[in-house]
Design an enzyme around this catalytic site. Structure first.
Site, short mmCIF file in Angstrom:
data_model
loop_
_atom_site.label_atom_id
_atom_site.label_comp_id
_atom_site.label_asym_id
_atom_site.label_seq_id
_atom_site.Cartn_x
_atom_site.Cartn_y
_atom_site.Cartn_z
N LYS A 40 0.85 -1.19 0.00
CA LYS A 40 0.00 0.00 0.00
C LYS A 40 0.89 1.24 0.00
O LYS A 40 1.69 1.45 0.91
CB LYS A 40 -0.91 0.02 1.23
CG LYS A 40 -1.86 1.21 1.25
CD LYS A 40 -2.81 1.14 2.42
CE LYS A 40 -2.25 1.68 3.71
NZ LYS A 40 -1.96 3.12 3.71
N LEU A 68 -4.53 6.99 -2.09
CA LEU A 68 -4.47 8.45 -2.14
C LEU A 68 -5.81 9.09 -1.81
O LEU A 68 -5.94 10.31 -1.78
CB LEU A 68 -3.97 8.92 -3.52
CG LEU A 68 -2.53 8.48 -3.87
CD1 LEU A 68 -2.11 9.03 -5.23
CD2 LEU A 68 -1.54 8.93 -2.81
N ASP A 72 -12.56 15.10 -4.92
CA ASP A 72 -12.54 16.36 -5.67
C ASP A 72 -13.79 16.36 -6.55
O ASP A 72 -14.66 15.49 -6.42
CB ASP A 72 -11.24 16.42 -6.52
CG ASP A 72 -10.74 17.85 -6.70
OD1 ASP A 72 -11.56 18.72 -7.08
OD2 ASP A 72 -9.54 18.10 -6.48
N PRO A 74 -16.10 15.47 -9.71
CA PRO A 74 -16.08 14.19 -10.43
C PRO A 74 -15.10 14.16 -11.61
O PRO A 74 -14.39 13.16 -11.81
CB PRO A 74 -17.53 14.04 -10.91
CG PRO A 74 -18.32 14.75 -9.85
CD PRO A 74 -17.48 15.93 -9.45
N THR A 131 -11.04 6.93 10.51
CA THR A 131 -11.11 6.42 11.88
C THR A 131 -10.55 7.42 12.89
O THR A 131 -10.68 7.22 14.09
CB THR A 131 -10.36 5.07 12.00
OG1 THR A 131 -9.11 5.20 11.33
CG2 THR A 131 -11.16 3.96 11.38
N ARG A 223 2.97 -1.10 11.02
CA ARG A 223 3.95 -1.15 12.10
C ARG A 223 4.18 -2.52 12.73
O ARG A 223 5.32 -2.84 13.07
CB ARG A 223 3.59 -0.09 13.16
CG ARG A 223 3.97 1.30 12.67
CD ARG A 223 3.32 2.39 13.46
NE ARG A 223 1.88 2.46 13.19
CZ ARG A 223 1.08 3.37 13.72
NH1 ARG A 223 1.56 4.27 14.56
NH2 ARG A 223 -0.20 3.39 13.41
O1 C5P Z 1 1.13 0.89 10.99
P1 C5P Z 1 -0.32 0.51 10.87
O2 C5P Z 1 -0.54 -1.01 10.86
O3 C5P Z 1 -1.21 1.23 11.83
O4 C5P Z 1 -0.70 0.99 9.39
C1 C5P Z 1 -2.02 1.05 8.97
C2 C5P Z 1 -2.06 1.72 7.64
O5 C5P Z 1 -3.42 1.84 7.25
C3 C5P Z 1 -1.48 3.12 7.61
O6 C5P Z 1 -0.90 3.29 6.32
C4 C5P Z 1 -2.67 4.02 7.78
O7 C5P Z 1 -2.51 5.26 7.14
C5 C5P Z 1 -3.76 3.22 7.08
N1 C5P Z 1 -5.11 3.47 7.51
C6 C5P Z 1 -5.54 3.34 8.82
N2 C5P Z 1 -6.84 3.60 9.15
C7 C5P Z 1 -7.70 3.96 8.20
C8 C5P Z 1 -7.30 4.07 6.87
C9 C5P Z 1 -5.97 3.82 6.57
O8 C5P Z 1 -4.75 2.99 9.69
N3 C5P Z 1 -8.95 4.16 8.54
#
Ligand code: C5P
Length: 253
Positions: A40, A68, A72, A74, A131, A223
């Site tokens: 991703k 990304l 914006d 359509p 979130t 992470r």
């Molecule tokens: O490091 P971690 O496991 O928390 O990474 C989760 C990934 O998912 C990050 O790239 C974060 O930006 C993305 N993400 C998220 N919650 C969302 C949407 C995307 O943690 N609601």
């Protein structure tokens, strides 16, 4: 139901390639290609490294989720969707709050462009409610619904507009599965080791096993792999959890 093999399970693991630049990202690609289903690429890395990073991942034989979150008018989002298809990404996303026409135009433009290029059309996902926002934040920006209500409403809108699925927090999986059935793709970040309390900014977490058993199609993990003493071993452990979760949830492999 047949047992899920580890390669089927690894295909469901999306690694959040949250690196600061091309060099660091390439080290992760070299290490994890073949062990995760997709990389991703988010706003930080794409802004720093540009489309070259997508090319590097594709050259390694891996799949790309371009995260990304387009939002914006359509016309602009449709052109961005075409640009994503020309990079040959496998999945990208838009904000459902951009409205039905914006989502539908992105889906249409991506499919038409893929057809012209003779490549498979990418999966178009919608982001419902970030979130990082709670009910009070929504009220402040003028929404009257709770986050839970708005997640379901926006997921329904995305479904109607032709999106293939949504990005959803672990706690929303069950409600969305219930509402939108089995064919709508659910991609779930916020995955942590179920046996350890979250030690970072992810608040609503779930283990890989529970997320898959609850009905996620893919999980996004950053992470817990990047910061592991042995990232490959962490991948293997998570992949096994995914396989067991798929079995337990009786979802199609
Ligand atoms: O490091 P971690 O496991 O928390 O990474 C989760 C990934 O998912 C990050 O790239 C974060 O930006 C993305 N993400 C998220 N919650 C969302 C949407 C995307 O943690 N609601």
């Amino acid at each position: 139901m047949k047992n899920i093999s580890n390669s089927d399970a690894a295909a469901r693991l999306i690694f959040a390639l949250d690196a600061a630049g091309l060099d660091e990202a390439q080290r992760w690609i070299a290490l994890l290609s073949g062990h995760v289903g997709m990389f991703k690429v988010g706003k930080e890395l794409f802004t720093a490294a540009g489309p070259e990073i997508v090319g590097k991942i594709k050259q390694s034989g891996s799949r790309v989720f371009l995260d990304l979150k387009f939002h914006d008018i359509p016309h602009t989002v449709a052109r961005a969707a075409e640009a994503a298809v020309k990079m040959n990404v496998d999945m990208f996303n838009v904000h459902a709050a951009g409205g039905e026409k914006m989502i539908a135009d992105a889906v249409y433009a991506a499919a038409a462009c893929a057809g012209k290029q003779g490549i498979p059309r990418p999966v178009v996902l919608a982001v419902t409610v970030l979130t990082s926002l709670n009910d009070a934040d929504l009220a402040q920006i003028g929404f009257e619904k709770t986050t839970d209500e708005l997640v379901v409403q926006l997921a329904r809108l995305a479904h109607k507009a032709g999106a293939s699925g949504v990005v959803a927090s672990p706690r929303d999986i069950a409600a969305l599965r219930n509402e939108l059935g089995d064919d709508f793709i659910i991609v779930t970040p916020g995955i942590r080791d179920a046996s350890q309390p979250a030690a970072d900014d992810q608040k609503r977490t779930m283990g890989a096993f529970d997320a898959m058993a609850a009905g996620a199609d893919y999980i996004v993990v950053g992470r817990p792999i990047r910061q592991a003493a042995d990232p490959l071993e962490a991948c293997r452990r998570i992949t096994e959890e995914i396989a067991r979760g798929l079995d337990a949830g009786k979802r199609r492999p």
